[in-house]
Design an enzyme around this catalytic site. Structure first.
Site, PDB file in Angstrom:
ATOM      1  CG  ASP A   1      87.426  83.227  16.741  1.00 25.76           C
ATOM      2  OD1 ASP A   1      86.841  82.398  16.025  1.00 25.76           O
ATOM      3  OD2 ASP A   1      87.469  84.450  16.482  1.00 25.76           O
TER       4      ASP A   1
ATOM      5  CD  GLU B   1      82.152  63.917  13.389  1.00 24.96           C
ATOM      6  OE1 GLU B   1      82.318  65.102  13.035  1.00 24.96           O
ATOM      7  OE2 GLU B   1      82.712  62.946  12.859  1.00 24.96           O
TER       8      GLU B   1
ATOM      9  CE  LYS C   1      84.209  66.908   9.760  1.00 29.29           C
ATOM     10  NZ  LYS C   1      83.736  65.889  10.699  1.00 29.29           N
TER      11      LYS C   1
ATOM     12  CG  HIS D   1      80.786  56.950  12.532  1.00 36.24           C
ATOM     13  ND1 HIS D   1      81.369  58.019  13.159  1.00 36.24           N
ATOM     14  CD2 HIS D   1      79.670  57.414  11.945  1.00 36.24           C
ATOM     15  CE1 HIS D   1      80.645  59.092  12.943  1.00 36.24           C
ATOM     16  NE2 HIS D   1      79.597  58.751  12.215  1.00 36.24           N
TER      17      HIS D   1
HETATM   18  C1  MEV Z   1      84.927  62.261  10.147  1.00 40.71           C
HETATM   19  O1  MEV Z   1      84.403  63.296  10.936  1.00 40.71           O
HETATM   20  C2  MEV Z   1      86.410  62.451   9.960  1.00 40.71           C
HETATM   21  C3  MEV Z   1      87.075  61.459   8.994  1.00 40.71           C
HETATM   22  O2  MEV Z   1      86.410  61.489   7.738  1.00 40.71           O
HETATM   23  C4  MEV Z   1      88.511  61.940   8.836  1.00 40.71           C
HETATM   24  C5  MEV Z   1      89.295  61.239   7.754  1.00 40.71           C
HETATM   25  O3  MEV Z   1      88.686  60.744   6.788  1.00 40.71           O
HETATM   26  O4  MEV Z   1      90.526  61.222   7.877  1.00 40.71           O
HETATM   27  C6  MEV Z   1      87.017  60.063   9.509  1.00 40.71           C
END
Ligand code: MEV
Length: 437
Positions: A295, A85, A279, A392
């Protein structure tokens, strides 16, 4: 067309590819070439990778990057990260730099206990089975003496065995809960070997146990396996600074801190937000877990269960302001290793350990926790100020340009153009089309 195949695993790599091409790729030489393009010229190195899994056809590259400037417990680390990513490594590096100027990160391992269970059925008297467990417990321990020898020599091994009655939830269901210290090893093989051996002893001993013979009821082991839920193998990492040191272009320090804390409160309240919040943390955690040959599925499963330990799924990070000091911290379970498994096999993993100055498992837990915390800081800082798309999409621009095989000159012109124009997939496609006439 009958695509079923038998004896596939016995075929050579070339034969497997030929079979695949004939059955699924219309014998297209282009597809076969793609697989071969990723073979390593060094046949020994290729063989090493072939042997990691079964039916290997090729290698699947992921970028191996570095996020420098991580000040953790007074040491400056450059953290290797493996991820597909864009923005993740940049975000980690930015957060690292930000906190380096504010005292860095502090991390501490809270506990390192791992666990596994021998799940079994028993439909006789609950009192009898518990008594049997207490009688047989020393024999269970004894039966794994030879398995434990090396681990014990280093100060680890089986810690305790306890009896758990779950028959009120699932009729006849009980388990033996075993806890272990596995030191620098993740310990999956060790734990599973111990559990299987003890399970065998448990059943053998049960066959001669008088109380069971009388009523003709024996416990039956269903399965023996470690648990990837490790709430007793936990690390904490934190960063803190005076609130005024958080001033940004858009907010003064207090406004920023309050908005940041609010974002965490939302992630503690609302599962839909919490999952994305966590995430983002796992973007950092997994990247280091992968780079160090650990792992990541085990870590993922354990971390998310931990996030839900209070009967709702919430944020893994926390923040507060106290006496003008902003403190931001994470607590997460991590069962990882620095010896065994892939850690000593994959050349890039070995390199990752060199870069990290050969950490032991506890130090690696700290580094991974910090990577997660830094990632969350970077994400929340963007989210509560500019939004994440601006930064991004800049990173994404390169991916789109590569996708359309842009030349060096085209990339330079695109970078210039998109300094002032908004990046979107369509805008990049249109820009390239115009450039190419
Ligand atoms: C993107 O990979 C991760 C985010 O969505 C995490 C978040 O929203 O805190 C930017």
């Amino acid at each position: 067309m009958n695509r079923a195949v038998s004896g596939f695993s016995k075929k050579s790599k070339t034969e497997k590819i030929a079979w695949l091409a004939a059955n699924y790729l219309q014998e297209n030489p282009h597809f076969i070439q793609i697989l071969k393009n990723y073979w390593n010229e060094d046949t020994e190195l290729q063989q090493l990778h072939d042997d990691f899994i079964e039916n290997t056809l090729s290698n699947y590259y992921l970028p191996f990057g570095i996020a420098p400037n991580f000040l953790i417990n007074g040491e400056i680390y450059a953290i290797p990260m493996v991820t597909e990513e864009s923005s993740v490594v940049a975000a980690a590096s930015n957060a690292a730099k930000f906190w380096m100027d504010r005292g860095g990160f502090h991390a501490q391992v809270i506990s390192t206990v791992k666990n596994g269970q021998i799940h079994f059925n028993f439909f006789g008297s609950e009192k009898d089975i518990e008594e049997f467990f207490n009688d047989v417990k020393p024999k269970l321990r004894q039966s794994i003496q030879s398995l434990e020898k090396n681990m014990q020599g280093r100060g680890g091994g089986l810690l305790d065995l306890s009896f758990v009655d779950k028959s009120h939830i699932l009729e006849g269901y009980f388990y033996i809960h075993a806890t272990f210290e596995t030191l620098d090893a993740m310990g999956a093989n060790f734990i599973n070997s111990c559990l299987e051996k003890m399970a065998q002893t448990f059943e053998e001993e049960a066959r001669n146990y008088e109380a069971f013979q009388k009523v003709n009821e024996l416990p039956e082991v269903v399965m023996s396996i470690l648990s990837n839920y490790v709430p007793e193998c936990v690390v904490r990492a934190e960063a803190s600074c005076p609130v005024e040191d958080l001033t940004t272009k858009h907010h003064n320090g207090k406004q920023f801190a309050q908005k940041f804390i609010r974002a965490i409160e939302i992630a503690k309240t609302e599962t839909r937000r919490a999952v994305t919040h966590n995430k983002g943390i796992m973007n950092g955690v997994d990247a280091v877990v992968l780079a160090t040959g650990n792992d990541f599925r085990a870590v993922e499963a354990g971390v998310h269960a931990y996030a839900a330990r209070n009967s709702y799924y919430g944020s893994l990070t926390h923040a507060k302001i106290e006496d003008g000091i902003f403190t931001f911290w994470i607590e997460l379970p991590l069962a990882i290793g620095t010896v065994g498994g892939l850690t000593s096999l994959h050349p890039l993993t070995k390199l990752a350990f060199e870069i990290l100055q050969k950490p032991d498992a506890k130090q690696l837990m700290q580094i991974i926790a910090v990577a997660g915390l830094a990632q969350n800081f970077a994400a929340l800082r963007s989210l509560v100020t500019t939004g994440i798309q601006k930064g991004h999409m800049k990173m994404h621009l390169m991916n789109i340009l590569n996708q359309f095989e842009a030349s060096k000159e085209e990339k330079e012109q695109a970078l210039e153009y998109f300094k002032v124009n908004q990046v979107s997939h369509n805008a990049v496609v249109a820009f390239l089309a115009k450039l190419r006439g």
